[in-house]
Scaffold this motif. Structure first.
Motif, PDB file in Angstrom:
ATOM      1  N   GLY A  40      32.362  11.670 -18.078  1.00 62.62           N
ATOM      2  CA  GLY A  40      31.973  11.635 -19.477  1.00 62.62           C
ATOM      3  C   GLY A  40      33.025   9.928 -19.859  1.00 62.62           C
ATOM      4  O   GLY A  40      33.141   9.744 -21.004  1.00 62.62           O
ATOM      5  N   LYS A  41      33.793   9.423 -18.753  1.00 61.22           N
ATOM      6  CA  LYS A  41      34.005   8.393 -18.952  1.00 61.22           C
ATOM      7  C   LYS A  41      34.501   7.649 -18.376  1.00 61.22           C
ATOM      8  O   LYS A  41      33.188   7.552 -17.286  1.00 61.22           O
ATOM      9  CB  LYS A  41      35.905   9.242 -18.362  1.00 61.22           C
ATOM     10  N   GLU A  42      34.780   6.251 -18.815  1.00 60.31           N
ATOM     11  CA  GLU A  42      34.692   5.114 -17.897  1.00 60.31           C
ATOM     12  C   GLU A  42      35.464   4.886 -16.627  1.00 60.31           C
ATOM     13  O   GLU A  42      35.915   5.745 -16.710  1.00 60.31           O
ATOM     14  CB  GLU A  42      34.877   3.638 -19.241  1.00 60.31           C
ATOM     15  N   ARG A  43      35.376   4.332 -15.572  1.00 56.25           N
ATOM     16  CA  ARG A  43      35.779   4.394 -14.409  1.00 56.25           C
ATOM     17  C   ARG A  43      37.464   3.152 -14.589  1.00 56.25           C
ATOM     18  O   ARG A  43      37.428   2.703 -15.196  1.00 56.25           O
ATOM     19  CB  ARG A  43      35.058   3.396 -13.158  1.00 56.25           C
ATOM     20  N   GLU A  44      38.119   4.303 -14.455  1.00 52.27           N
ATOM     21  CA  GLU A  44      39.607   3.371 -14.855  1.00 52.27           C
ATOM     22  C   GLU A  44      39.699   3.068 -13.472  1.00 52.27           C
ATOM     23  O   GLU A  44      39.886   3.449 -12.757  1.00 52.27           O
ATOM     24  CB  GLU A  44      40.279   4.128 -15.752  1.00 52.27           C
ATOM     25  N   GLY A  45      40.996   1.807 -13.436  1.00 51.83           N
ATOM     26  CA  GLY A  45      42.195   1.629 -12.782  1.00 51.83           C
ATOM     27  C   GLY A  45      42.990   2.553 -12.486  1.00 51.83           C
ATOM     28  O   GLY A  45      43.767   3.250 -12.721  1.00 51.83           O
ATOM     29  N   VAL A  46      43.457   2.495 -11.174  1.00 47.50           N
ATOM     30  CA  VAL A  46      44.472   3.408 -11.238  1.00 47.50           C
ATOM     31  C   VAL A  46      45.639   2.435 -10.058  1.00 47.50           C
ATOM     32  O   VAL A  46      46.956   2.977 -10.427  1.00 47.50           O
ATOM     33  CB  VAL A  46      44.522   4.689  -9.916  1.00 47.50           C
ATOM     34  N   SER A  47      45.141   1.676  -9.110  1.00 45.18           N
ATOM     35  CA  SER A  47      46.261   1.333  -8.824  1.00 45.18           C
ATOM     36  C   SER A  47      45.802  -0.239  -7.435  1.00 45.18           C
ATOM     37  O   SER A  47      44.290   0.048  -7.354  1.00 45.18           O
ATOM     38  CB  SER A  47      47.426   1.519  -7.484  1.00 45.18           C
ATOM     39  N   CYS A  48      46.148  -0.862  -7.510  1.00 42.89           N
ATOM     40  CA  CYS A  48      45.919  -2.684  -6.593  1.00 42.89           C
ATOM     41  C   CYS A  48      46.787  -3.162  -6.158  1.00 42.89           C
ATOM     42  O   CYS A  48      47.957  -3.218  -6.434  1.00 42.89           O
ATOM     43  CB  CYS A  48      44.813  -3.659  -7.870  1.00 42.89           C
ATOM     44  N   LEU A  84      50.485  16.027  -9.743  1.00 43.44           N
ATOM     45  CA  LEU A  84      49.486  16.012 -10.477  1.00 43.44           C
ATOM     46  C   LEU A  84      48.772  17.190 -11.457  1.00 43.44           C
ATOM     47  O   LEU A  84      49.894  17.881 -11.931  1.00 43.44           O
ATOM     48  CB  LEU A  84      48.433  16.540  -9.334  1.00 43.44           C
ATOM     49  N   LYS A  85      48.072  16.124 -12.626  1.00 41.29           N
ATOM     50  CA  LYS A  85      47.663  16.572 -13.780  1.00 41.29           C
ATOM     51  C   LYS A  85      46.288  17.115 -13.858  1.00 41.29           C
ATOM     52  O   LYS A  85      45.802  16.385 -13.558  1.00 41.29           O
ATOM     53  CB  LYS A  85      48.694  16.136 -15.123  1.00 41.29           C
ATOM     54  N   ARG A  86      46.237  17.978 -15.112  1.00 41.67           N
ATOM     55  CA  ARG A  86      45.142  18.137 -15.475  1.00 41.67           C
ATOM     56  C   ARG A  86      44.222  17.143 -15.378  1.00 41.67           C
ATOM     57  O   ARG A  86      43.113  16.165 -14.614  1.00 41.67           O
ATOM     58  CB  ARG A  86      44.711  19.121 -16.237  1.00 41.67           C
ATOM     59  N   ASP A  87      44.701  15.723 -16.046  1.00 37.47           N
ATOM     60  CA  ASP A  87      44.258  14.793 -16.893  1.00 37.47           C
ATOM     61  C   ASP A  87      43.885  14.065 -15.783  1.00 37.47           C
ATOM     62  O   ASP A  87      42.690  12.811 -15.509  1.00 37.47           O
ATOM     63  CB  ASP A  87      45.388  14.004 -17.557  1.00 37.47           C
ATOM     64  N   ASP A  88      44.313  14.541 -14.565  1.00 31.90           N
ATOM     65  CA  ASP A  88      44.350  13.515 -12.947  1.00 31.90           C
ATOM     66  C   ASP A  88      42.755  13.506 -12.440  1.00 31.90           C
ATOM     67  O   ASP A  88      42.083  12.768 -11.115  1.00 31.90           O
ATOM     68  CB  ASP A  88      45.006  13.495 -12.393  1.00 31.90           C
ATOM     69  N   THR A  89      42.330  14.520 -13.392  1.00 28.91           N
ATOM     70  CA  THR A  89      40.674  15.075 -12.150  1.00 28.91           C
ATOM     71  C   THR A  89      39.920  13.907 -12.377  1.00 28.91           C
ATOM     72  O   THR A  89      39.404  13.978 -13.845  1.00 28.91           O
ATOM     73  CB  THR A  89      40.405  16.775 -13.336  1.00 28.91           C
ATOM     74  N   ALA A  90      38.934  13.760 -10.904  1.00 27.99           N
ATOM     75  CA  ALA A  90      38.197  12.811 -11.694  1.00 27.99           C
ATOM     76  C   ALA A  90      37.404  12.791 -10.273  1.00 27.99           C
ATOM     77  O   ALA A  90      38.229  13.666  -8.824  1.00 27.99           O
ATOM     78  CB  ALA A  90      38.868  11.735 -11.658  1.00 27.99           C
ATOM     79  N   VAL A  91      36.357  11.683  -9.742  1.00 36.06           N
ATOM     80  CA  VAL A  91      36.552  11.291  -8.553  1.00 36.06           C
ATOM     81  C   VAL A  91      37.188   9.787  -8.337  1.00 36.06           C
ATOM     82  O   VAL A  91      37.024   8.953  -8.953  1.00 36.06           O
ATOM     83  CB  VAL A  91      34.383  11.402  -8.906  1.00 36.06           C
ATOM     84  N   TYR A  92      37.598  10.079  -7.270  1.00 37.31           N
ATOM     85  CA  TYR A  92      38.257   8.841  -6.772  1.00 37.31           C
ATOM     86  C   TYR A  92      37.289   7.761  -5.912  1.00 37.31           C
ATOM     87  O   TYR A  92      36.753   8.659  -5.117  1.00 37.31           O
ATOM     88  CB  TYR A  92      39.995   9.006  -6.402  1.00 37.31           C
ATOM     89  N   TYR A  93      37.868   6.791  -6.333  1.00 39.29           N
ATOM     90  CA  TYR A  93      37.321   5.983  -5.697  1.00 39.29           C
ATOM     91  C   TYR A  93      38.017   5.000  -4.765  1.00 39.29           C
ATOM     92  O   TYR A  93      38.362   3.924  -5.566  1.00 39.29           O
ATOM     93  CB  TYR A  93      35.800   4.833  -5.887  1.00 39.29           C
ATOM     94  N   CYS A  94      37.497   4.352  -3.364  1.00 41.48           N
ATOM     95  CA  CYS A  94      38.597   3.324  -3.160  1.00 41.48           C
ATOM     96  C   CYS A  94      37.584   1.652  -2.847  1.00 41.48           C
ATOM     97  O   CYS A  94      36.517   2.369  -2.941  1.00 41.48           O
ATOM     98  CB  CYS A  94      39.077   3.472  -1.592  1.00 41.48           C
ATOM     99  N   SER A 106      40.705  -3.818 -15.264  1.00 38.70           N
ATOM    100  CA  SER A 106      39.090  -4.234 -16.735  1.00 38.70           C
ATOM    101  C   SER A 106      38.251  -3.973 -16.054  1.00 38.70           C
ATOM    102  O   SER A 106      37.939  -4.130 -14.651  1.00 38.70           O
ATOM    103  CB  SER A 106      39.065  -6.298 -17.003  1.00 38.70           C
ATOM    104  N   ARG A 107      37.108  -3.822 -17.285  1.00 36.43           N
ATOM    105  CA  ARG A 107      35.798  -3.593 -16.253  1.00 36.43           C
ATOM    106  C   ARG A 107      34.991  -4.922 -15.486  1.00 36.43           C
ATOM    107  O   ARG A 107      34.590  -4.092 -15.124  1.00 36.43           O
ATOM    108  CB  ARG A 107      35.128  -3.334 -17.949  1.00 36.43           C
ATOM    109  N   GLY A 108      35.562  -6.099 -15.912  1.00 36.21           N
ATOM    110  CA  GLY A 108      34.416  -6.671 -15.325  1.00 36.21           C
ATOM    111  C   GLY A 108      35.357  -6.675 -13.631  1.00 36.21           C
ATOM    112  O   GLY A 108      34.518  -7.224 -13.509  1.00 36.21           O
ATOM    113  N   ARG A 109      36.305  -7.134 -13.904  1.00 36.30           N
ATOM    114  CA  ARG A 109      36.851  -7.195 -12.579  1.00 36.30           C
ATOM    115  C   ARG A 109      37.202  -6.010 -11.672  1.00 36.30           C
ATOM    116  O   ARG A 109      36.119  -6.247 -10.394  1.00 36.30           O
ATOM    117  CB  ARG A 109      38.135  -7.125 -12.505  1.00 36.30           C
ATOM    118  N   ILE A 110      36.543  -4.697 -12.255  1.00 31.99           N
ATOM    119  CA  ILE A 110      36.212  -3.317 -11.809  1.00 31.99           C
ATOM    120  C   ILE A 110      35.066  -3.898 -11.104  1.00 31.99           C
ATOM    121  O   ILE A 110      34.445  -3.231  -9.675  1.00 31.99           O
ATOM    122  CB  ILE A 110      36.885  -2.205 -12.113  1.00 31.99           C
TER     123      ILE A 110
END
Length: 126
Positions: A40-48, A84-94, A106-110
């Motif tokens: 239910g959330k947008e994809r977000e950046g974790v690290s680059c 790790l915290k419960r809020d870290d639950t997600a599908v992780y993408y490289c 940013s959404r556009g750069r992602i």
């Protein structure tokens, strides 16, 4: 092609290490990033990490707990996740892209990242 591994189920406070191996191209001149998407959330950046490896960026929510790294000799990059915290639950993408990390969260750069892994589920639960 990017192939991820290392996701799974872990208790709060636990650790996981994600790996992302590239094939068919060299990561030497690519910025590499980690992103995540919770239900239910947008994809977000974790690290680059910049192609030079001299600069690594982190989302505020993971600073001090996650460490991103790259090994160009193995054409692979990693995300070490500690406390790790419960809020870290997600599908992780490289992902990888020949352009620098600028604007990486940013959404556009992602959306501009040119190569993506298949995603791996990380579930933090007791």
């Amino acid at each position: 092609q990017l192939v991820e591994s290392g996701g799974g189920l872990v208790q709060p406070g636990g650790s996981l290490r994600l790996s992302c191996a590239a094939s068919g191209f060299s990561l030497d001149y690519y910025a590499v990033g980690w992103f995540r998407q919770a239900p239910g959330k947008e994809r977000e950046g974790v690290s680059c990490i910049e192609s030079t490896g001299l600069s690594t960026n982190y989302a505020e929510s993971v600073k001090g707990r996650f460490t991103a790294s790259r090994d160009n000799t193995k054409n692979t990059f990693y995300l070490q996740m500690n406390d790790l915290k419960r809020d870290d639950t997600a599908v992780y993408y490289c992902a990888a892209d020949p352009l620098p990390c600028t604007g990486w969260g940013s959404r556009g750069r992602i959306a501009d990242f040119s190569a993506w892994g298949q995603g791996t589920q990380v579930t933090v639960s007791s």
